[in-house]
Design a protein around this motif. Structure first.
Motif, PDB file in Angstrom:
ATOM      1  N   ALA A  60     -35.044  58.154  32.670  1.00 57.54           N
ATOM      2  CA  ALA A  60     -36.009  58.883  31.838  1.00 57.54           C
ATOM      3  C   ALA A  60     -37.427  58.607  32.283  1.00 57.54           C
ATOM      4  O   ALA A  60     -38.367  59.123  31.713  1.00 57.54           O
ATOM      5  CB  ALA A  60     -35.830  58.498  30.374  1.00 57.54           C
ATOM      6  N   HIS A  61     -37.604  57.774  33.296  1.00 62.69           N
ATOM      7  CA  HIS A  61     -38.943  57.467  33.797  1.00 62.69           C
ATOM      8  C   HIS A  61     -39.428  58.486  34.815  1.00 62.69           C
ATOM      9  O   HIS A  61     -40.578  58.448  35.220  1.00 62.69           O
ATOM     10  CB  HIS A  61     -38.971  56.075  34.426  1.00 62.69           C
ATOM     11  CG  HIS A  61     -38.895  54.969  33.422  1.00 62.69           C
ATOM     12  ND1 HIS A  61     -39.928  54.649  32.585  1.00 62.69           N
ATOM     13  CD2 HIS A  61     -37.876  54.134  33.107  1.00 62.69           C
ATOM     14  CE1 HIS A  61     -39.571  53.640  31.807  1.00 62.69           C
ATOM     15  NE2 HIS A  61     -38.323  53.318  32.090  1.00 62.69           N
ATOM     16  N   THR A  62     -38.561  59.382  35.254  1.00 58.50           N
ATOM     17  CA  THR A  62     -38.936  60.347  36.268  1.00 58.50           C
ATOM     18  C   THR A  62     -40.100  61.221  35.801  1.00 58.50           C
ATOM     19  O   THR A  62     -40.203  61.561  34.635  1.00 58.50           O
ATOM     20  CB  THR A  62     -37.745  61.238  36.678  1.00 58.50           C
ATOM     21  OG1 THR A  62     -38.188  62.131  37.699  1.00 58.50           O
ATOM     22  CG2 THR A  62     -37.206  62.053  35.515  1.00 58.50           C
TER      23      THR A  62
ATOM     24  N   VAL B  88     -30.861  67.022  18.456  1.00 57.02           N
ATOM     25  CA  VAL B  88     -30.804  65.668  17.920  1.00 57.02           C
ATOM     26  C   VAL B  88     -30.513  64.705  19.076  1.00 57.02           C
ATOM     27  O   VAL B  88     -29.720  65.010  19.964  1.00 57.02           O
ATOM     28  CB  VAL B  88     -29.757  65.538  16.780  1.00 57.02           C
ATOM     29  CG1 VAL B  88     -28.368  65.813  17.261  1.00 57.02           C
ATOM     30  CG2 VAL B  88     -29.837  64.181  16.111  1.00 57.02           C
ATOM     31  N   VAL B  89     -31.237  63.568  19.063  1.00 55.64           N
ATOM     32  CA  VAL B  89     -31.036  62.510  20.048  1.00 55.64           C
ATOM     33  C   VAL B  89     -30.792  61.206  19.309  1.00 55.64           C
ATOM     34  O   VAL B  89     -31.206  61.048  18.164  1.00 55.64           O
ATOM     35  CB  VAL B  89     -32.245  62.363  21.003  1.00 55.64           C
ATOM     36  CG1 VAL B  89     -32.403  63.596  21.867  1.00 55.64           C
ATOM     37  CG2 VAL B  89     -33.522  62.069  20.245  1.00 55.64           C
TER      38      VAL B  89
ATOM     39  N   TRP C 287     -34.454  60.755  25.029  1.00 57.55           N
ATOM     40  CA  TRP C 287     -35.062  62.057  25.324  1.00 57.55           C
ATOM     41  C   TRP C 287     -35.939  61.949  26.566  1.00 57.55           C
ATOM     42  O   TRP C 287     -35.747  62.667  27.537  1.00 57.55           O
ATOM     43  CB  TRP C 287     -35.867  62.521  24.114  1.00 57.55           C
ATOM     44  CG  TRP C 287     -36.580  63.816  24.288  1.00 57.55           C
ATOM     45  CD1 TRP C 287     -37.931  63.989  24.405  1.00 57.55           C
ATOM     46  CD2 TRP C 287     -36.017  65.128  24.343  1.00 57.55           C
ATOM     47  NE1 TRP C 287     -38.221  65.314  24.544  1.00 57.55           N
ATOM     48  CE2 TRP C 287     -37.064  66.034  24.508  1.00 57.55           C
ATOM     49  CE3 TRP C 287     -34.718  65.608  24.282  1.00 57.55           C
ATOM     50  CZ2 TRP C 287     -36.870  67.405  24.606  1.00 57.55           C
ATOM     51  CZ3 TRP C 287     -34.511  66.979  24.381  1.00 57.55           C
ATOM     52  CH2 TRP C 287     -35.572  67.858  24.535  1.00 57.55           C
ATOM     53  N   ALA C 288     -36.905  61.037  26.537  1.00 57.70           N
ATOM     54  CA  ALA C 288     -37.794  60.846  27.697  1.00 57.70           C
ATOM     55  C   ALA C 288     -38.648  59.604  27.494  1.00 57.70           C
ATOM     56  O   ALA C 288     -39.102  59.345  26.385  1.00 57.70           O
ATOM     57  CB  ALA C 288     -38.693  62.066  27.892  1.00 57.70           C
TER      58      ALA C 288
ATOM     59  N   ASN D 121     -41.047  58.994  30.128  1.00 60.28           N
ATOM     60  CA  ASN D 121     -42.261  59.430  30.801  1.00 60.28           C
ATOM     61  C   ASN D 121     -43.011  60.372  29.870  1.00 60.28           C
ATOM     62  O   ASN D 121     -42.464  61.386  29.415  1.00 60.28           O
ATOM     63  CB  ASN D 121     -41.893  60.137  32.117  1.00 60.28           C
ATOM     64  CG  ASN D 121     -43.104  60.652  32.839  1.00 60.28           C
ATOM     65  OD1 ASN D 121     -43.657  61.678  32.457  1.00 60.28           O
ATOM     66  ND2 ASN D 121     -43.515  59.943  33.875  1.00 60.28           N
ATOM     67  N   VAL D 122     -44.262  60.039  29.575  1.00 63.19           N
ATOM     68  CA  VAL D 122     -45.044  60.813  28.604  1.00 63.19           C
ATOM     69  C   VAL D 122     -45.241  62.256  29.064  1.00 63.19           C
ATOM     70  O   VAL D 122     -45.171  63.186  28.260  1.00 63.19           O
ATOM     71  CB  VAL D 122     -46.407  60.128  28.325  1.00 63.19           C
ATOM     72  CG1 VAL D 122     -47.282  60.979  27.426  1.00 63.19           C
ATOM     73  CG2 VAL D 122     -46.193  58.753  27.716  1.00 63.19           C
ATOM     74  N   GLY D 123     -45.445  62.463  30.351  1.00 63.82           N
ATOM     75  CA  GLY D 123     -45.631  63.818  30.860  1.00 63.82           C
ATOM     76  C   GLY D 123     -44.402  64.683  30.641  1.00 63.82           C
ATOM     77  O   GLY D 123     -44.501  65.827  30.178  1.00 63.82           O
ATOM     78  N   VAL D 124     -43.240  64.145  30.959  1.00 66.23           N
ATOM     79  CA  VAL D 124     -41.983  64.876  30.758  1.00 66.23           C
ATOM     80  C   VAL D 124     -41.754  65.107  29.271  1.00 66.23           C
ATOM     81  O   VAL D 124     -41.358  66.197  28.854  1.00 66.23           O
ATOM     82  CB  VAL D 124     -40.794  64.117  31.398  1.00 66.23           C
ATOM     83  CG1 VAL D 124     -39.468  64.710  30.959  1.00 66.23           C
ATOM     84  CG2 VAL D 124     -40.913  64.138  32.913  1.00 66.23           C
ATOM     85  N   GLN D 125     -42.006  64.072  28.466  1.00 60.22           N
ATOM     86  CA  GLN D 125     -41.820  64.211  27.025  1.00 60.22           C
ATOM     87  C   GLN D 125     -42.694  65.333  26.467  1.00 60.22           C
ATOM     88  O   GLN D 125     -42.210  66.185  25.717  1.00 60.22           O
ATOM     89  CB  GLN D 125     -42.149  62.884  26.337  1.00 60.22           C
ATOM     90  CG  GLN D 125     -41.773  62.879  24.873  1.00 60.22           C
ATOM     91  CD  GLN D 125     -42.009  61.523  24.258  1.00 60.22           C
ATOM     92  OE1 GLN D 125     -43.157  61.184  23.979  1.00 60.22           O
ATOM     93  NE2 GLN D 125     -40.948  60.766  24.053  1.00 60.22           N
ATOM     94  N   ARG D 126     -43.951  65.350  26.840  1.00 59.99           N
ATOM     95  CA  ARG D 126     -44.865  66.398  26.353  1.00 59.99           C
ATOM     96  C   ARG D 126     -44.438  67.778  26.837  1.00 59.99           C
ATOM     97  O   ARG D 126     -44.464  68.743  26.080  1.00 59.99           O
ATOM     98  CB  ARG D 126     -46.291  66.086  26.782  1.00 59.99           C
ATOM     99  CG  ARG D 126     -46.868  64.888  26.049  1.00 59.99           C
ATOM    100  CD  ARG D 126     -48.280  64.602  26.424  1.00 59.99           C
ATOM    101  NE  ARG D 126     -49.118  65.734  26.018  1.00 59.99           N
ATOM    102  CZ  ARG D 126     -50.280  66.014  26.586  1.00 59.99           C
ATOM    103  NH1 ARG D 126     -50.747  65.276  27.567  1.00 59.99           N
ATOM    104  NH2 ARG D 126     -50.989  67.041  26.164  1.00 59.99           N
TER     105      ARG D 126
END
Length: 108
Positions: A47-49, A74-75, A81-82, A84-89
């Motif tokens: 999830a750090h990608t 739902v997670v 979910w993520a 990495n903040v960029g991927v999460q956003r």
């Protein structure tokens, strides 16, 4: 409702295995009267990608959200979910554009 589950390596198997996440989510859905229609699972995916395209099942989930197949994801925990903040956003923005909510069962 759909679920997204993920493990990045064997160190996460205890308590966070795909099967453990799936079972917790299924129990939660049953207790709250939600129908779980699909589970998207990325196994061995960090999830750090910084590249969301490196998570094939997350990409499939987002494509299906655009098609209007469901209204909530739902997670087990938000870090599934993520991380990495960029991927999460980016992923949350896409869900929002599709009017799809996100629910995490636990906060860690």
């Amino acid at each position: 409702m759909v679920a997204y589950i993920r493990v990045s390596d064997e160190s996460q198997v205890d308590g966070y295995s795909l099967d453990a996440q799936r079972k917790e989510i299924e129990r939660w859905c049953e207790r709250h009267g939600y129908e779980l229609i699909t589970v998207y699972a990325d196994e061995g995916i960090s999830a750090h990608t910084e590249n969301i395209k490196e998570r094939p099942q997350l990409m499939k989930l987002l494509e299906d959200a655009k098609k209007g197949y469901f209204d909530c994801v739902v997670v087990h925990t938000l870090d599934r979910w993520a991380r990495n903040v960029g991927v999460q956003r980016q992923a949350l923005k896409l869900l929002g554009e599709c009017n799809v909510g996100l629910r995490a069962l636990l906060r860690i």
